[in-house]
Write an enzyme that holds these catalytic residues in place. Structure first.
Site, PDB file in Angstrom:
ATOM      1  N   ASP A 224      13.538  56.793 -17.802  1.00  0.00           N
ATOM      2  CA  ASP A 224      14.078  55.566 -17.943  1.00  0.00           C
ATOM      3  C   ASP A 224      13.571  54.693 -17.066  1.00  0.00           C
ATOM      4  O   ASP A 224      13.790  54.984 -15.822  1.00  0.00           O
ATOM      5  CB  ASP A 224      15.463  55.786 -18.089  1.00  0.00           C
ATOM      6  CG  ASP A 224      15.909  56.310 -19.583  1.00  0.00           C
ATOM      7  OD1 ASP A 224      15.467  56.059 -20.500  1.00  0.00           O
ATOM      8  OD2 ASP A 224      17.064  57.216 -19.594  1.00  0.00           O
TER       9      ASP A 224
ATOM     10  N   ALA B 153      30.855  36.403 -22.049  1.00  0.00           N
ATOM     11  CA  ALA B 153      29.704  36.481 -23.268  1.00  0.00           C
ATOM     12  C   ALA B 153      29.591  35.007 -24.092  1.00  0.00           C
ATOM     13  O   ALA B 153      28.541  35.112 -24.695  1.00  0.00           O
ATOM     14  CB  ALA B 153      30.113  37.531 -23.939  1.00  0.00           C
TER      15      ALA B 153
ATOM     16  N   LYS C 262      24.367  28.590 -13.573  1.00  0.00           N
ATOM     17  CA  LYS C 262      23.097  29.263 -13.596  1.00  0.00           C
ATOM     18  C   LYS C 262      23.183  30.248 -14.858  1.00  0.00           C
ATOM     19  O   LYS C 262      24.366  30.613 -15.268  1.00  0.00           O
ATOM     20  CB  LYS C 262      22.864  30.002 -12.446  1.00  0.00           C
ATOM     21  CG  LYS C 262      23.766  31.334 -12.105  1.00  0.00           C
ATOM     22  CD  LYS C 262      23.240  31.708 -10.783  1.00  0.00           C
ATOM     23  CE  LYS C 262      23.635  33.377 -10.526  1.00  0.00           C
ATOM     24  NZ  LYS C 262      25.139  33.146  -9.942  1.00  0.00           N
TER      25      LYS C 262
ATOM     26  N   ASP D  18      21.781  60.233 -20.890  1.00  0.00           N
ATOM     27  CA  ASP D  18      23.229  60.412 -20.469  1.00  0.00           C
ATOM     28  C   ASP D  18      23.915  60.192 -21.670  1.00  0.00           C
ATOM     29  O   ASP D  18      24.948  60.411 -21.890  1.00  0.00           O
ATOM     30  CB  ASP D  18      23.503  59.705 -19.243  1.00  0.00           C
ATOM     31  CG  ASP D  18      23.164  58.150 -19.029  1.00  0.00           C
ATOM     32  OD1 ASP D  18      22.640  57.639 -20.423  1.00  0.00           O
ATOM     33  OD2 ASP D  18      23.247  57.579 -18.389  1.00  0.00           O
TER      34      ASP D  18
ATOM     35  N   GLU E 158      22.906  41.233  -8.375  1.00  0.00           N
ATOM     36  CA  GLU E 158      22.006  40.035  -8.680  1.00  0.00           C
ATOM     37  C   GLU E 158      22.573  39.236  -7.792  1.00  0.00           C
ATOM     38  O   GLU E 158      21.722  38.447  -7.084  1.00  0.00           O
ATOM     39  CB  GLU E 158      21.881  39.831 -10.070  1.00  0.00           C
ATOM     40  CG  GLU E 158      21.100  40.567 -10.945  1.00  0.00           C
ATOM     41  CD  GLU E 158      21.872  41.695 -11.515  1.00  0.00           C
ATOM     42  OE1 GLU E 158      23.131  42.079 -11.150  1.00  0.00           O
ATOM     43  OE2 GLU E 158      21.534  42.350 -12.548  1.00  0.00           O
TER      44      GLU E 158
ATOM     45  N   ARG F 156      27.624  32.582 -21.733  1.00  0.00           N
ATOM     46  CA  ARG F 156      26.444  33.241 -21.019  1.00  0.00           C
ATOM     47  C   ARG F 156      25.747  32.457 -19.582  1.00  0.00           C
ATOM     48  O   ARG F 156      24.853  32.534 -19.465  1.00  0.00           O
ATOM     49  CB  ARG F 156      25.180  33.577 -22.015  1.00  0.00           C
ATOM     50  CG  ARG F 156      25.673  34.515 -23.197  1.00  0.00           C
ATOM     51  CD  ARG F 156      25.026  34.776 -24.312  1.00  0.00           C
ATOM     52  NE  ARG F 156      23.703  35.239 -23.803  1.00  0.00           N
ATOM     53  CZ  ARG F 156      22.491  34.444 -24.266  1.00  0.00           C
ATOM     54  NH1 ARG F 156      22.646  33.582 -25.237  1.00  0.00           N
ATOM     55  NH2 ARG F 156      21.035  34.867 -23.820  1.00  0.00           N
ATOM     56  N   MET F 157      26.951  32.066 -18.834  1.00  0.00           N
ATOM     57  CA  MET F 157      26.346  31.222 -17.869  1.00  0.00           C
ATOM     58  C   MET F 157      27.608  31.597 -16.643  1.00  0.00           C
ATOM     59  O   MET F 157      28.704  32.064 -17.149  1.00  0.00           O
ATOM     60  CB  MET F 157      26.432  29.698 -17.880  1.00  0.00           C
ATOM     61  CG  MET F 157      25.369  29.351 -18.868  1.00  0.00           C
ATOM     62  SD  MET F 157      25.362  27.676 -18.625  1.00  0.00           S
ATOM     63  CE  MET F 157      26.963  27.064 -19.415  1.00  0.00           C
ATOM     64  N   SER F 158      27.137  31.503 -15.377  1.00  0.00           N
ATOM     65  CA  SER F 158      28.303  31.636 -14.499  1.00  0.00           C
ATOM     66  C   SER F 158      28.003  30.240 -13.513  1.00  0.00           C
ATOM     67  O   SER F 158      26.798  29.736 -13.649  1.00  0.00           O
ATOM     68  CB  SER F 158      28.174  32.877 -13.649  1.00  0.00           C
ATOM     69  OG  SER F 158      26.789  32.995 -13.058  1.00  0.00           O
TER      70      SER F 158
ATOM     71  N   ASP G 260      29.979  35.899  -6.532  1.00  0.00           N
ATOM     72  CA  ASP G 260      29.580  36.616  -7.574  1.00  0.00           C
ATOM     73  C   ASP G 260      29.237  37.892  -7.009  1.00  0.00           C
ATOM     74  O   ASP G 260      28.371  37.977  -6.126  1.00  0.00           O
ATOM     75  CB  ASP G 260      28.163  36.222  -8.210  1.00  0.00           C
ATOM     76  CG  ASP G 260      27.522  36.836  -9.257  1.00  0.00           C
ATOM     77  OD1 ASP G 260      28.178  37.800  -9.526  1.00  0.00           O
ATOM     78  OD2 ASP G 260      26.700  36.383  -9.810  1.00  0.00           O
TER      79      ASP G 260
END
Lengths: 597, 679
Positions: B304, B376, B392, B515, B345, B379-381, B341
């Site tokens: 994976d 969701a 972004k 898993d 990332e 789809r930005m923060s 954040d």
């Protein structure tokens, strides 16, 4: 050892090397049923045979069917030969009016020729009619050789095929081996041999007047000299000699080509009617290795790994040179006890130990012949192995003990060698950290079991029967010599029989015990070993093939060649060293101390 | 080799247990399983009986016969000792585990909603139990309700607690572990005696140990060789009688024992047990020895991407500003939007801005600062701060956001986005007050040293295939960077399964880690399926190994251990057989030189007397077993190299070495015997 001697040995090897590829390619084509230039003649004949015998040439067999067909074929052939010998006095082509062969000898001979052994407890020119020689013995020379080749091809197919149930059709393989390979080569070879002076006729024996009458001791019923009332042997005056005739050339070619070795005449290839010139000698030696050497190339071609074929060839070549060097060295240095005699090689004499050797062959070609005939399971001889020096005589014995895998018998050498390859790959293969793989096929418990069975049967028959013979009166009664030399004679007989070689060390007379036990051991050495071999072939055929990678066990490199040679020598040495140490090794050491037997 | 709970090889407790065990193992019923050593035992019994008889008859040579008999027994005992040592290490581990198994009480949920207290050992598959903070989970199962932190140190040895929650791939709990916080409802999935802990104990103890395929094959080879040598020795007596040099049974048995492959015969089962034990020390549980062997044979590794090849998270690598925007401006906005954040990332963006543009992390202390978390839906923060509205997100999300603000994405930015995507990166567009500022380049970070590992694997003939959900473009870029041989992009569980089947159809063996429940079929199909301990119960059931550390990179070590196991067996077999050459040169002249003094020519070691020669060979044969126990338990040194090089090395070491060593060893023992005056 002389330059000339080595030149001839190397020339011989060079010729074999050159013939390996063409022979191998041709055999691969024949057994793959590809087109060959002989198809025009042989194909119609082949089709006719299948139509007559109701054989479906497209139908392939599992290993079990293959084995049963082979056993059935051999059993019937053996029975026919037995009956032919027993009934020869009533049958045609018997100008010397030989009587029927005794039951135990007839059994021994039938077993001997069916198994490609060609051990001979008889003198051909004094016992066998022309019909028996041609229809019985020569037939088996073709048939047993073809069976060996078919088996080797079946084994190679087992390695080459993937997830397959079948390993070929026994009847087709055997027929094609005879029609495409053995018959054409035998015809050509017979003509070559005739050109050298080998005879070919059906005439009664010729009686000639001796130039000078000879005094010879009279032999009694028991073969021992008759002693007169004065205690001296009774002597007879002989004025004429009977010279044997017969269809020799036709039998001589297949005798070598099929690594059979059963001579038409008692003296085998030492006799001028079988092997008259140095060239005929060279030619016969080439015939012995021709098919076995070619098989290494066939192996490479059919498994798509030509380099592996050559690696196997190289392993065989190394063992061949080890043998011939030892034999040539031992014979050329002469008899250490004959200090007063000049044994040096010169322009006037070949030098060395010439006892039991033909002057027209000399030391090098006798040592070479003895090595070749036992490397292969041929058993033809051009000298008397019994008269070799202890170490020189140990070479043929050791060659057979290693399993006759130095090129080996036609087909039998190939599959015998491949069993050792499988074992080598298994023992050392683990050392690369993988389940051992041979050309993509995993070697697993079943394969190892069968390979060990194959390896086990051989010393079992030799050692047990030799052990019995060295203790029992019937075993010892037939012995020509005592001490370690006598032990070597016993060992050699059973080794030659079990190994299906057929060469005689000599010095061992026939009696009921040896006729029966030798006949038995020849059958064991052939058929009991073939069955596990075919089982491996069948098991390998049905396996998946793992594609090669840098992590797989290399079977194409010098390292692999060295490994296989090492395993063969160690396995052979470990099994037979104790026996050899009381036979030829002890005799050699005692001879050095001045004691002979 | 992360953390090895390595015990000293000669742990006093293990040794003392083993000393007892090696006598107990003399029971012929147990010895029979090992044909080589059984033959030695039978030989020892025969010589013992003869020794007693000779003692009563006052036959000369009693001292020699006694010593031979004793050393034959030692040979058997040494072999048993080796096996007992290997088992002892596992047993010590099992004892620790058993403590965790101390009977727990369970709160079983009744159909009417009440609970009853039952012993954990009474629980059956399907039962529901409630486990609260501080309690021990009574059996294996899946959480069907709740979330809890669990201390799994009893099994994994890892003290940091792990989170287990209902649903998803982290729902499995193991009996014997302790809930530290919260309360969970667990559906029991195993019956008494079949729990993970039970299996683990049985495995490390070696109680259920069955011979593996290669071990069986090797055993057949050894048994075959034993019969060959039995023949050679038994038939030597008739030849000796013929030569008027018959031998005593003591000497014949000595010869036999020296020739049969006792070295490998004695160590074979120890090697197998030790191989399993090495896995346990790496915190990997193999459900069968077969799986360990298969690991050595693996041709293809399915790995994976995330967690195995790359670090779990993408990291910011670069800021590419839009036309008319300075990089500083972009970096500033990006950093501001990422300050609150907490995702890896986000943190990587802050760090990149700091490192490249000297922007210090600022406190967004002012009350106006409003963080907009990722949802969701959008789809930005982003962040609303000081009248600045910074967002972004993925390019399509920002595009929609811009068009809502009657703006648009400049062509140059669009081009940058495509370039980054093509290179395998993830573009993150930053916009401020309805204007696109530029792009953050997020990159998958390939684990350090992984490329070299893959190169080693390639040299060993093992192909690596990266499995990822990424698009082919991204996947190809990472595959190139990591140096894997192949990749499977946008992989679904079915794709994975198909790939395994395809590889297997070509005769290859496939190993993988997994898993999730959707990994279970592939884990079951693969030849070596390593389930992560954090995974679902289904995954653990389907695989044939469980990694307690849940570290997918461990697969590489598992392969190495498998290879090492096979190599150790092969090397010691070769060594054992090669040893025989020297033994012949010691014993054969000793047997017959009395009758034929010329045979002393074969006594190339110049051993003092026939008696000392035979005795030296027998003693060497016994001592070499003891000397090789450490090698058998630790395994031969593993080096990643191709088969040809490995074979050359090991043949030289164990083949050629195996021929030479006994010549030296036997000679030394002979000298000692002579000095001490034993024979």
């Amino acid at each position: 050892m002389t330059f000339n001697g080595w030149f001839q040995i190397l020339l011989y090897f060079a010729v074999i090397l050159l013939l390996t590829k063409p022979m191998g390619v041709f055999m691969a084509k024949v057994f793959n049923r590809e087109r060959t230039w002989l198809d025009g003649v042989m194909r119609p004949l082949e089709r006719l045979l299948y139509r007559l015998t109701k054989i479906d040439e497209e139908r392939e067999m599992s290993w079990k069917e293959y084995a049963v067909s082979m056993l059935l074929f051999s059993a019937v052939s053996m029975l026919v030969l037995y009956l032919l010998q027993r009934a020869q006095q009533w049958l045609p082509l018997n100008p010397q009016k030989f009587s029927g062969v005794a039951p135990d000898l007839a059994f021994n001979t039938a077993a001997s020729f069916t198994t490609n052994t060609n051990w001979q407890f008889y003198s051909g020119e004094q016992v066998m009619s022309y019909l028996t020689q041609m229809a019985g013995l020569a037939y088996h020379n073709f048939a047993s050789a073809a069976v060996g080749m078919a088996l080797a091809v079946a084994f190679i197919r087992g390695i080459a095929r993937k997830e397959a149930k079948a390993i070929g059709n026994f009847w087709v393989d055997t027929t094609r081996a005879i029609l495409w390979i053995l018959v054409p080569l035998s015809i050509v070879s017979s003509i070559v041999l005739i050109s050298q002076g080998v005879i070919q006729n059906n005439k009664p024996y010729t009686t000639v007047k001796l130039v000078e009458p000879q005094q010879v001791p009279r032999a009694g019923q028991d073969g021992k000299p008759v002693v007169g009332p004065d205690g001296k042997p009774v002597m007879d005056t002989v004025t004429e000699q009977t010279i044997a005739n017969g269809p020799i050339a036709s039998q001589e070619a297949i005798k070598e080509l099929g690594t059979n070795g059963g001579g038409f005449l008692n003296a085998n290839s030492a006799h001028p009617f079988e092997n008259p010139t140095p060239f005929s000698n060279f030619f016969e030696m080439v015939l012995i290795f021709l098919i076995p050497a070619g098989f290494t190339y066939t192996l490479g071609r059919m498994t798509n790994s030509q380099a592996h074929g050559w690696a196997v060839f190289a392993a065989m070549a190394i063992l061949f040179f080890a043998g011939v060097t030892t034999a040539y060295w031992a014979e050329a240095r002469g008899n250490p006890l004959l200090t007063a005699t000049d044994q040096r090689a010169s322009t006037m004499q070949p030098g060395g130990n010439m006892e039991g050797k033909e002057v027209r062959f000399g030391i090098a070609n006798s040592a070479l012949f003895a090595t070749i005939t036992t490397d292969a399971s041929c058993g033809a001889v051009n000298g008397f192995h019994d008269s070799y020096t202890p170490l020189g005589g140990m070479v043929p014995l050791a060659n057979i003990m290693l399993g006759e895998i130095v090129f080996g018998g036609v087909g039998a050498g190939m599959y015998g060698m491949l069993i050792f390859v499988v074992l080598s790959v298994f023992i050392a293969g683990l050392m690369v950290g993988r389940t051992p793989e041979y050309l993509g096929k995993k070697i697993e418990a079943y394969d190892v079991k069968m390979a060990m069975l194959y390896v086990l049967i051989f010393p079992l028959a030799i050692l047990v029967l030799s052990g019995i013979s060295s203790l029992t009166s019937s075993g010892l009664a037939a012995l020509g010599n005592s001490g370690p030399h006598g032990l070597t004679e016993i060992l050699y007989a059973f080794t030659s029989g079990t190994g299906n070689n057929g060469s005689a060390f000599g010095g061992l007379g026939p009696n009921r015990w040896y006729n029966l036990s030798m006949g038995f051991t020849m059958l064991v050495g052939r058929f009991l070993m073939i069955i596990p071999m075919l089982a491996i072939a069948g098991n390998l055929a049905q396996k998946k093939s793992v594609p090669p990678s840098p992590g797989t066990f290399p079977v194409t490199t010098p390292l692999f060649t060295g490994l296989v040679v090492g395993v063969i020598i160690i396995m052979g040495a470990l099994t037979f060293f104790p026996a050899l140490s009381l036979g030829p090794i002890l005799e050699h050491l005692l001879a050095g101390a001045g004691k002979t037997f | 080799m992360s953390k090895t709970k390595s015990k000293s090889l000669w742990d006093a407790k293990i040794v003392s247990h083993a000393l007892l065990d090696c006598v107990r193992k003399l029971d012929p019923r147990m010895m029979m399983r090992n044909p080589v050593m059984f033959v030695v035992e039978v030989g020892s019994v025969i010589t013992s009986v003869l020794l007693v008889r000779d003692a009563m008859r006052h036959v000369p040579g009693f001292g020699f016969d006694l010593q031979i008999t004793l050393w034959l027994w030692f040979t058997v005992l040494f072999a048993n000792f080796a096996e007992a040592m290997a088992e002892g290490r596992g047993k010590a581990q099992a004892d620790t585990l058993r403590k965790a198994k101390s009977d727990t009480l369970a709160n079983r949920l009744l159909p009417d909603g009440r609970t009853e207290v039952v012993p954990g050992s009474k629980l059956r598959s399907g039962d529901l139990v409630i486990v609260s903070a501080g309690e021990v989970i009574p059996g294996d199962g899946d959480i069907i309700e709740g979330i809890a932190s669990v201390d799994e140190s009893a099994i994994t040895g890892e003290s940091a607690p792990v989170i287990r929650e209902a649903g998803g791939d982290r729902s499995a709990v193991t009996g014997g572990t302790r809930v530290l916080s919260d309360q969970i409802k667990v559906k029991i999935s195993s019956n008494p005696g079949e729990t993970f802990l039970d299996r683990m104990i049985a495995l490390v103890e070696g109680a259920e140990r069955q011979k593996t395929p290669n071990e069986i094959a090797l055993n057949i080879l050894l048994a075959g060789l034993t019969v060959v040598f039995l023949l050679a020795v038994v038939t030597l007596q008739p030849f000796a009688i013929y030569s008027k040099a018959s031998q005593t049974i003591f000497v014949l048995v000595s010869l036999l024992v020296c020739l049969i492959p006792t070295t490998i015969g004695a160590l074979l089962s120890a090697i197998g047990i030790a191989g399993m034990d090495r896995l346990v020390q790496h915190n990997v549980l193999a459900m069968s020895g077969r799986a360990v062997e298969a690991a050595g044979d693996v041709n293809t590794l399915l790995l994976d991407k995330t967690g195995t090849i790359t670090l779990g998270n993408r990291q910011a690598a670069e800021f590419v500003a839009a036309p008319g925007v300075s990089n500083d401006q972009l970096a500033d906005a990006a950093q501001l939007s990422s300050l609150p954040d907490e995702t890896p990332e986000g943190r990587s963006i802050v760090i990149l801005a700091k490192e490249q543009y000297g922007l210090r992390g600022r406190e967004l202390g002012s009350p106006q600062a409003q963080f907009v978390p990722f949802s969701a839906h959008t789809r930005m923060s982003g962040v609303n701060f000081d009248g600045r509205v910074i967002r972004k997100g993925a390019v399509d999300a920002i595009q929609r956001y811009l068009s809502e603000n009657s703006s648009y994405l400049p062509k140059e930015v669009q081009a940058t986005v495509e370039t980054i995507a093509r290179a395998g990166g993830t573009p993150l567009v930053v916009a401020e007050n309805g204007r696109a500022l530029g792009v953050i380049h997020l990159k998958d970070i390939v684990k350090g040293g992984i490329k070299e590992r893959f190169a080693q694997l390639r040299a060993m003939g093992i192909r690596t295939v990266m499995i990822t959900g990424d698009n082919p473009l991204t996947a190809a870029a990472i595959a190139r960077e990591a140096g894997v041989d192949d990749f499977l992009a946008q992989a679904t569980p079915k794709d994975k399964m198909d790939l395994i089947k395809k590889e297997q159809a070509e005769g290859k063996l496939v190993a993988m880690t997994g898993d999730g429940t959707n990994d279970a079929p592939a884990l079951a199909q693969s030849d070596v399926g390593v389930a992560m301990n954090t995974g679902t119960q289904a995954a653990k059931e389907a695989g044939n190994m469980v990694d307690l550390d849940s570290n997918p990179t461990k697969l590489l070590e598992i392969v190495e251990i498998g290879k090492q196991l096979l190599m150790t067996r092969g090397s010691l077999t070769t060594f054992s057989i090669a040893n025989d050459v020297a033994k012949y040169f010691a014993i054969i002249p000793a047997m017959f030189a009395g009758t034929f003094p010329v045979l002393n020519a074969l006594n190339i070691m110049h051993l003092a007397t026939p008696q000392s020669a035979v005795l030296s060979a027998v003693i060497f044969n016994a001592l070499v077993i003891i000397a090789l126990i450490p090698l058998a338990l630790r395994g031969v040194k593993y080096r990643p190299m191709n088969a040809e090089a490995l074979l050359r090395r090991n043949l030289l070491l164990y083949g050629v070495g195996g021929v030479i060593v006994p010549f030296i060893g036997i000679k030394i023992i002979d000298v000692i015997i002579r000095v001490v005056g034993l024979a």
